[in-house]
Enzyme design. Structure first.
Site, mmCIF file in Angstrom:
data_model
loop_
_atom_site.group_PDB
_atom_site.id
_atom_site.type_symbol
_atom_site.label_atom_id
_atom_site.label_comp_id
_atom_site.label_asym_id
_atom_site.label_seq_id
_atom_site.Cartn_x
_atom_site.Cartn_y
_atom_site.Cartn_z
ATOM 1 C CE1 TYR A 149 -31.031 12.788 7.233
ATOM 2 C CE2 TYR A 149 -29.762 11.014 6.235
ATOM 3 C CZ TYR A 149 -30.943 11.729 6.346
ATOM 4 O OH TYR A 149 -32.025 11.394 5.575
ATOM 5 C CG ASP A 244 -25.929 6.216 11.940
ATOM 6 O OD1 ASP A 244 -25.580 5.317 11.148
ATOM 7 O OD2 ASP A 244 -26.754 7.106 11.656
ATOM 8 C CE LYS A 272 -24.698 6.310 3.619
ATOM 9 N NZ LYS A 272 -25.368 7.052 2.571
HETATM 10 N N1 PMP Z 1 -27.123 7.362 9.036
HETATM 11 C C1 PMP Z 1 -26.048 7.860 8.418
HETATM 12 C C2 PMP Z 1 -24.788 8.085 9.172
HETATM 13 C C3 PMP Z 1 -26.108 8.133 7.032
HETATM 14 O O1 PMP Z 1 -25.028 8.636 6.434
HETATM 15 C C4 PMP Z 1 -27.315 7.898 6.351
HETATM 16 C C5 PMP Z 1 -27.453 8.185 4.863
HETATM 17 N N2 PMP Z 1 -26.563 9.043 4.311
HETATM 18 C C6 PMP Z 1 -28.400 7.380 7.047
HETATM 19 C C7 PMP Z 1 -28.275 7.122 8.391
HETATM 20 C C8 PMP Z 1 -29.700 7.102 6.365
HETATM 21 O O2 PMP Z 1 -29.535 6.038 5.484
HETATM 22 P P1 PMP Z 1 -30.533 5.828 4.233
HETATM 23 O O3 PMP Z 1 -30.291 6.974 3.317
HETATM 24 O O4 PMP Z 1 -30.127 4.501 3.686
HETATM 25 O O5 PMP Z 1 -31.908 5.822 4.785
#
Ligand code: PMP
Length: 432
Positions: A149, A244, A272
């Protein structure tokens, strides 16, 4: 033991009202407990390793606001720094020195990052990095992995993880086919599949983006040689490698997965933990690539609240706390105690399970495994996970409400918290 047969009357009332006000009653899908069944809990406040609901029940929290709370919720030093910053205002919409401070900390910590741009979420960071990959290489196609994701931007909603996996959504209506036509996918840990995509699309692939340790399809680690193989393949084909690290950054090691595994990508996205519980995302990488971002270069990306002093303050303080000696050793120890314990209980109570952890990130699948990719993860017994989740909740343990999400520990979790969690798991798993 705490919270058996918990009363959640107020939670239920509030959630019922919320359903008329917001789609599904929530501001983000996985919170709605769709895949585990039952009603979501509405919370009132957090502190350390704990979270209290509006009915006064206390839970040991393994969600940690989905990752940011690695120092424990509402850490007194973070809160105190925020109070001081708040007195100076909430947002300048202009440069502030705190941006320099956090930028330097990120650049010092994360091996691939020579320059960084702050945004407000992980989604924004991933959207921006994709534009940058394409601009730098002058190519359009990108490779992502099934079950990974990268936020909810159109071009990443292809075989995505997190809520998309939890809710079993195919991809998403409203995403134009023309946008995702350039998003190619491969199974995680499958270098041959990536190689084949490069061969089938010569000179067309801008880069490969991945969660170096997957947390959005459950917890899945890279096989030996996988990250190294991607590094070689991307270099061989003139493409960029993007980690990511929104979830893994400052969590599985201070310098993220790239520091842990010694594989250095061209670009990195973060979120995060670097916001310490306030909305922050970031992307960074080689100076030569980052210099293409406006106003230094032509690639446009902007944000009204980006780099605001409150968010920067929470991030700086959180990284300062994490930078102290012994932090990651502690996180490793406490999380190992949890995952070893859970696996042993599953085995003792006759439930097929597999799982593991790295530092403060962990997962448990109700399948014998091994789980190398999303197809393997889907073999997990999600019905059983739902019953386990509900049982744990009733014993005062708050786990991520999906089989396809990693769990998080923090510096505030004690050995006693873990023991209490394991005692609850033993009771719940014995009764399933
Ligand atoms: N990339 C990864 C690996 C994530 O775990 C997340 C959120 N869980 C995101 C992108 C998206 O981040 P956000 O929810 O802050 O938009």
């Amino acid at each position: 033991m705490v919270n058996t047969s918990i009363k959640t009357t107020k939670s239920q009332e509030i959630f019922a009202a919320a359903q008329n006000l917001m789609p599904g009653g929530v501001s983000s899908p996985v919170r709605a407990f769709k895949s585990v069944g039952g009603q979501p809990i509405v919370f009132d406040h957090v502190n350390g390793a704990y979270i209290w609901d509006v009915d006064g029940n206390k839970y040991i929290d393994y969600v940690g606001t989905w990752g940011p709370a690695i120092c424990g919720h509402a850490h007194p030093e973070v809160i105190s720094a925020l109070h001081t910053a708040l007195d100076k205002g909430t947002s300048f919409g202009a440069p502030c020195v705190l941006e320099n401070v956090l930028a330097e900390m990120v650049i010092d910590a994360v091996p691939s990052v020579e320059m960084v741009r702050f945004v407000n979420s992980g989604t924004e960071a991933c959207m921006a990095v994709l534009r940058l990959m394409r601009a730098f290489t002058n190519r359009e196609k990108v490779i992502k992995f099934e079950g990974c994701y990268h936020g909810h931007a159109d071009m990443f909603l292809v075989k995505a993880g997190s809520g998309v996996a939890t809710l079993g959504l195919p991809d998403s209506p409203g995403v134009p086919k023309s946008v995702t036509a350039s998003t190619l996918t491969a199974p995680f840990n499958d270098l041959e599949a990536v190689k084949a995509l490069f061969e089938q699309n010569p000179q067309e692939i801008a880069g490969v983006i991945l969660e170096p340790v997957v947390g959005n399809a459950g917890f899945i680690t890279p096989d030996a040689g996988f990250l190294e193989g991607l590094r070689e393949l991307t270099q061989e084909h003139g493409a960029l490698l993007v980690f990511d690290e929104v979830m893994t950054g400052f969590r599985i090691a201070y310098g993220g997965a790239q520091a842990k595994f010694g594989v250095i990508p061209d670009l990195t996205t973060m979120g995060k933990v670097i916001g310490g519980g306030l909305p922050v995302g970031a992307y960074g990488g080689r100076r030569e690539i980052m210099s293409m971002i406006a106003p230094a270069g032509p690639v446009y990306q902007a944000g009204t609240l980006s780099g605001n002093p409150l968010a920067m303050t929470a991030g700086i303080k959180t990284l300062e706390l994490l930078g102290k000696t012994g932090t990651y050793e502690y996180l490793e120890k406490i999380t190992k105690q949890l995952t070893d314990g859970l696996l042993k209980i599953c085995s003792d109570t006759g439930h097929a399970a597999c799982g593991g952890h790295i530092s403060a990130m962990f997962g448990l699948f109700f399948t014998a495994g091994p789980v190398h990719n999303y197809e393997d993860a889907k073999k997990a017994d999600t019905g059983k996970f739902g019953r386990f989740h509900r049982g744990m909740l009733e014993h005062g343990i708050y786990l991520a409400p999906s089989q396809f999400e990693a769990g998080f520990t923090s510096l505030a979790h004690t050995s006693e918290d873990i023991e209490q969690t394991l005692a609850a798991a033993k009771e719940v798993l014995s009764s399933l």
